[in-house]
Scaffold this active site. Structure first.
Site, PDB file in Angstrom:
ATOM      1  N   LYS A 194      -0.541 -11.054   2.818  1.00 24.01           N
ATOM      2  CA  LYS A 194      -0.212 -10.631   4.184  1.00 24.01           C
ATOM      3  C   LYS A 194      -1.231 -11.160   5.197  1.00 24.01           C
ATOM      4  CE  LYS A 194      -0.271  -6.159   3.361  1.00 24.01           C
ATOM      5  NZ  LYS A 194      -0.701  -6.119   1.940  1.00 24.01           N
ATOM      6  N   ARG A 216       1.466   2.333   6.363  1.00 23.16           N
ATOM      7  CA  ARG A 216       1.327   2.489   4.919  1.00 23.16           C
ATOM      8  C   ARG A 216       1.897   3.817   4.424  1.00 23.16           C
ATOM      9  NH1 ARG A 216      -3.245  -1.305   4.295  1.00 23.16           N
ATOM     10  NH2 ARG A 216      -3.843  -1.546   2.123  1.00 23.16           N
ATOM     11  N   ARG A 225     -10.888 -12.761  -6.130  1.00 25.01           N
ATOM     12  CA  ARG A 225     -11.074 -13.067  -4.698  1.00 25.01           C
ATOM     13  C   ARG A 225     -12.539 -12.904  -4.291  1.00 25.01           C
ATOM     14  NH1 ARG A 225      -7.419  -9.999  -0.179  1.00 25.01           N
ATOM     15  NH2 ARG A 225      -8.511  -8.119  -0.852  1.00 25.01           N
ATOM     16  N   ARG A 275     -15.101  -7.858  -2.305  1.00 20.52           N
ATOM     17  CA  ARG A 275     -14.834  -6.570  -1.664  1.00 20.52           C
ATOM     18  C   ARG A 275     -15.040  -5.463  -2.675  1.00 20.52           C
ATOM     19  NH1 ARG A 275      -9.244  -6.793   1.790  1.00 20.52           N
ATOM     20  NH2 ARG A 275      -9.030  -4.766   0.789  1.00 20.52           N
ATOM     21  N   ARG A 300      -4.965   1.007  -6.073  1.00 22.07           N
ATOM     22  CA  ARG A 300      -4.325   0.600  -4.811  1.00 22.07           C
ATOM     23  C   ARG A 300      -2.850   0.292  -5.038  1.00 22.07           C
ATOM     24  NH1 ARG A 300      -8.241  -4.125  -3.484  1.00 22.07           N
ATOM     25  NH2 ARG A 300      -6.951  -4.545  -1.644  1.00 22.07           N
TER      26      ARG A 300
HETATM   27  P1  AMP Z   1      -6.303  -3.708   3.266  1.00 22.10           P
HETATM   28  O1  AMP Z   1      -7.330  -4.652   3.739  1.00 22.10           O
HETATM   29  O2  AMP Z   1      -5.071  -3.701   4.126  1.00 22.10           O
HETATM   30  O3  AMP Z   1      -5.973  -3.894   1.800  1.00 22.10           O
HETATM   31  O4  AMP Z   1      -6.933  -2.240   3.403  1.00 22.10           O
HETATM   32  C1  AMP Z   1      -8.095  -1.875   2.700  1.00 22.10           C
HETATM   33  C2  AMP Z   1      -8.216  -0.368   2.632  1.00 22.10           C
HETATM   34  O5  AMP Z   1      -8.305   0.166   3.963  1.00 22.10           O
HETATM   35  C3  AMP Z   1      -7.029   0.351   2.016  1.00 22.10           C
HETATM   36  O6  AMP Z   1      -7.091   0.400   0.608  1.00 22.10           O
HETATM   37  C4  AMP Z   1      -7.158   1.731   2.646  1.00 22.10           C
HETATM   38  O7  AMP Z   1      -8.207   2.466   2.058  1.00 22.10           O
HETATM   39  C5  AMP Z   1      -7.595   1.390   4.063  1.00 22.10           C
HETATM   40  N1  AMP Z   1      -6.424   1.172   4.956  1.00 22.10           N
HETATM   41  C6  AMP Z   1      -6.064  -0.007   5.558  1.00 22.10           C
HETATM   42  N2  AMP Z   1      -4.959   0.149   6.295  1.00 22.10           N
HETATM   43  C7  AMP Z   1      -4.596   1.451   6.154  1.00 22.10           C
HETATM   44  C8  AMP Z   1      -3.526   2.240   6.655  1.00 22.10           C
HETATM   45  N3  AMP Z   1      -2.572   1.711   7.450  1.00 22.10           N
HETATM   46  N4  AMP Z   1      -3.469   3.539   6.293  1.00 22.10           N
HETATM   47  C9  AMP Z   1      -4.412   4.095   5.495  1.00 22.10           C
HETATM   48  N5  AMP Z   1      -5.437   3.416   4.974  1.00 22.10           N
HETATM   49  C10 AMP Z   1      -5.539   2.100   5.307  1.00 22.10           C
END
Ligand code: AMP
Length: 214
Positions: free
Chosen positions: A13, A88, A127, A160, A171
Site C-alpha cells: 500500500k 482499519r 524488510r 521496524r 498484525r
Molecule cells: P502501518 O504502517 O499502516 O502498518 O501501521 C503500523 C501500526 O500503526 C499498526 O500496526 C497499528 O498499530 C498502528 N496503526 C496505523 N494505522 C492505524 C489505524 N488506522 N488504526 C489503528 N492503528 C493504526
C-alpha cells in the site's frame, strides 16, 4: 478524488499509494507513517501509541480519527487523498464517512491489494528501511549493495520493531478480525470496491490500479 488503498500489512500500500499520489496529485495519508513520526518526535500521541504499535495491535479509533480530521481539514487535502492503512475498523470507516459528509466530498472507491499470508511474512520479515531517507529494501529480493547500509544516503538500515515474525502474524490476525469487515461495510454502502492481485512487479500492479481507476 478520495481513495482508500486497502489490504493487509505488507501488501504494498505504501509503495503503490505513493505512486498513485504522484500520478494524480493526491495527498498520501498514511496513519502508520504519522504515528511513527509521532513516536520519533516523542509527542504525547507517540508515547501512547508506541507500545500498541510494537505489539501489532490497533491504536484507538478516537486518536486515529482526530489525526485524520486535522489532515482532511488542511490545504494538503484539497486535491484529494489516498488513504493508506486507514480505515482499519468499521468505527473508523463510519468516522471517515461523517468527516467526508461534513466536507461534502464523496468517497471515490476502495482499491484492495490481495497478497497471501506467507508472502506477507516473507516480505515484512526481510524488510529493512533507511532511518534517514526512508528508502525500503528487502534483504533477499532487493538488498542494498552493502548489507545494512543505504545505497542512496549511506545511513544505517533498520528493521521496524513490528516486522518480527510473531508480530507480523499478530498484525495479520488483527487485519482479518478487525479490518477486513470494513470491506463489507463499504459494499453494503454501495461504495465501489475493486480487488487487485498484489503480487508481481511494482509497475505492473500500478498499471492495474490506474486501469481500474480509469
Ligand atoms: P502501518 O504502517 O499502516 O502498518 O501501521 C503500523 C501500526 O500503526 C499498526 O500496526 C497499528 O498499530 C498502528 N496503526 C496505523 N494505522 C492505524 C489505524 N488506522 N488504526 C489503528 N492503528 C493504526
Amino acid at each position: 478524488m478520495d481513495l482508500i488503498l486497502f489490504g493487509p500489512p505488507g501488501a504494498g500500500k505504501g509503495t503503490q499509494g505513493a505512486l498513485l499520489a504522484a500520478r494524480f496529485g493526491l495527498h498520501r495519508l498514511s496513519t502508520g507513517d504519522m504515528l511513527r513520526e509521532a513516536v520519533r518526535a516523542g509527542t504525547e500521541l507517540g508515547r501512547r501509541a508506541k507500545g500498541i504499535m510494537d505489539a501489532g495491535e490497533l491504536v484507538s479509533d478516537d486518536l486515529i480519527l482526530a489525526m485524520v480530521r486535522d489532515v482532511l481539514q488542511s490545504d494538503a487535502a484539497t486535491n484529494g487523498v489516498v488513504f493508506d492503512g486507514f480505515p482499519r475498523t468499521t468505527a473508523q470507516a463510519e468516522g471517515l464517512d461523517a468527516l467526508l459528509l461534513e466536507l461534502d466530498r464523496p468517497l471515490t472507491g476502495v482499491l484492495v491489494l490481495r497478497v497471501d499470508d506467507e508472502e506477507i511474512v516473507r516480505r515484512l520479515s526481510g524488510r529493512r528501511g533507511c532511518a534517514q531517507c526512508g528508502v525500503i529494501y528487502h534483504i533477499e529480493s532487493d538488498p542494498p549493495a552493502r548489507a545494512g547500509v543505504c545505497d542512496r544516503c549511506g545511513a544505517a538500515l533498520v528493521q521496524r520493531p513490528d516486522d518480527t515474525e510473531d508480530t507480523i502474524r499478530r498484525r495479520l490476525a488483527v487485519y482479518r478480525e478487525q479490518t477486513e469487515p470494513v470491506l463489507a461495510y463499504y459494499r453494503r454502502a454501495g461504495v465501489p470496491v475493486r480487488e487487485i492481485e498484489g503480487t508481481g512487479s511494482i509497475e505492473a500492479i500500478q498499471a492495474e490500479l490506474v486501469e481500474v481507476l480509469a
